[in-house]
Enzyme design. Structure first.
Site, PDB file in Angstrom:
ATOM      1  N   THR A 133      20.599  -1.779 -12.831  1.00 55.74           N
ATOM      2  CA  THR A 133      20.002  -0.463 -12.998  1.00 55.74           C
ATOM      3  C   THR A 133      18.733  -0.313 -12.179  1.00 55.74           C
ATOM      4  OG1 THR A 133      18.890   0.961 -14.642  1.00 55.74           O
ATOM      5  CG2 THR A 133      18.834  -1.383 -15.041  1.00 55.74           C
ATOM      6  N   ASP A 134      18.390   0.927 -11.841  1.00 55.14           N
ATOM      7  CA  ASP A 134      17.128   1.172 -11.151  1.00 55.14           C
ATOM      8  C   ASP A 134      15.919   1.006 -12.073  1.00 55.14           C
ATOM      9  OD1 ASP A 134      17.463   3.457 -12.695  1.00 55.14           O
ATOM     10  OD2 ASP A 134      17.193   4.876 -11.047  1.00 55.14           O
ATOM     11  N   GLU A 135      16.153   0.915 -13.375  1.00 51.80           N
ATOM     12  CA  GLU A 135      15.029   0.797 -14.311  1.00 51.80           C
ATOM     13  C   GLU A 135      14.279  -0.518 -14.158  1.00 51.80           C
ATOM     14  OE1 GLU A 135      15.440   2.283 -18.301  1.00 51.80           O
ATOM     15  OE2 GLU A 135      17.294   3.340 -17.788  1.00 51.80           O
TER      16      GLU A 135
END
Length: 351
Positions: A133-135
């Protein structure tokens, strides 16, 4: 025909990947899913036993993973298995550590031994693709984009657990030579998404005339990616990606949360002009922001575009309309999730 072991293949993104693979007819799918609350067999095609095997189990169950690898001899593994809801990670972080960190490590250890014992050319052709994820990159300011070289700076237990799993994937490549690939995607949306996530929750609440909860001021920004576009990107990386590389996958669609909700409301108003509670925007309710809420994410997906030739196909307005229509036309799926019938218990979601 190749064989792919898909972990977490009954979840939102994983089930889309499975449906697409079966529709193409190019691979047999062995689907290992723990069937926690977000794993839904109803999201998988039926009567496809020759092309798809669903195994209920945990990626952290080393003996089970070992037996599946020995029995099915997969040519590739695509790891979707993860706890993924930020609010749940805040309430109970240890479950995220157990699945996303410990589970991934145990999976990698079995894959390491499986790969070491493969003969050529199967050994050279084998791939392990880890979906992230980009998180993991943290929060952006008003400008800039996440690239594959952006330093990790996770701000929630969920993103911290995914960051840790990413690091272990990298370590197994560099220490043991496991041929890994990684993708870091932006926020996904589309059919079959569990109703705790923003877009399906807003769609279902708006249709039912329930409050539409918005965290804080509603100006937190995300890059929204249609789930079929994401799965096409994963297919592309699996087919063309360079071992050891990470590819950011985005939808080229930055939207503030409040704009997402308004777009959904306007779409429902147009598609359901007979709703007595129109306009749906009147249902918007602002609630206390969650702890550690990242202000903005935005993906630079130029690497996967320039090197592998992938770009998202779905524009946001059409994607939202297709998603709204899917939830309107699949009330049986929704009802079974909201009632808990799909796993034999009541969950009380949708409000």
């Amino acid at each position: 025909m190749s064989t792919i072991l898909v972990t977490g293949g009954a979840g939102f993104i994983g089930s889309c990947f499975v449906r697409r693979a079966i529709a193409r007819g190019t691979a047999r799918i062995v689907n290992l899913d723990k069937l926690t609350y977000a794993g839904n067999p109803d999201s998988l095609p039926q009567d496809i036993a020759t092309k798809h095997t669903l195994v209920v189990g945990d990626i952290g169950d080393s003996s089970l993973v070992r037996s599946l690898l020995a029995e099915h001899q997969p040519d590739a593994i695509v790891n979707f298995a993860a706890e993924s809801h930020v609010d749940r990670s805040i309430d109970g972080p240890m479950e995220f550590v157990q699945t996303n960190v410990v589970g991934t490590c145990r999976l990698l250890e079995e894959v390491r031994q499986y790969h070491a014992n493969l003969l050529q050319p199967a050994k050279e052709d084998f791939r392990f693709l880890h979906v992230s994820t980009d998180e993991v990159y943290g929060s952006l300011g008003d400008t800039g984009l996440f690239t594959e070289t952006t330093p990790y700076s996770p701000n929630s237990p969920y993103s911290a657990s995914k960051a840790a799993s990413d690091h272990f994937v990298r370590a197994y490549l560099h220490t043991y030579g496991v041929p890994t690939l990684m993708t870091n995607c932006s926020n996904n949306y589309g059919p079959y998404q569990f109703p705790e996530k923003l877009i399906p929750l807003v769609i279902l609440n708006a249709l039912e005339g329930k409050p539409l909860p918005i965290y804080g001021d509603g100006l937190n920004v995300r890059d929204w990616l249609y789930v079929d576009d994401h799965c096409e990107a994963i297919e592309t990386v699996l087919d063309k990606g360079v071992i050891g590389e990470c590819y950011n996958v985005g939808g080229n669609n930055e939207q503030a949360n409040i704009n997402i909700v308004r777009t959904i409301c306007q779409t429902i108003d147009r598609l359901k002009p007979d709703l007595t509670h129109r306009p749906c925007e009147s249902l918007i309710t602002y609630v206390t922001d969650r702890p550690g809420h990242d202000r903005r994410y935005a993906i630079d997906a130029s690497k996967i575009r320039d090197e592998l030739g992938w770009e998202p196909k779905q524009n946001f307005q059409d994607g939202i309309e297709a998603t709204v229509k899917w939830y309107m036309e699949n009330s049986d799926w929704v009802q079974r999730v909201q009632s808990g019938e799909y796993r034999g218990e009541r969950l009380g979601l949708g409000g």
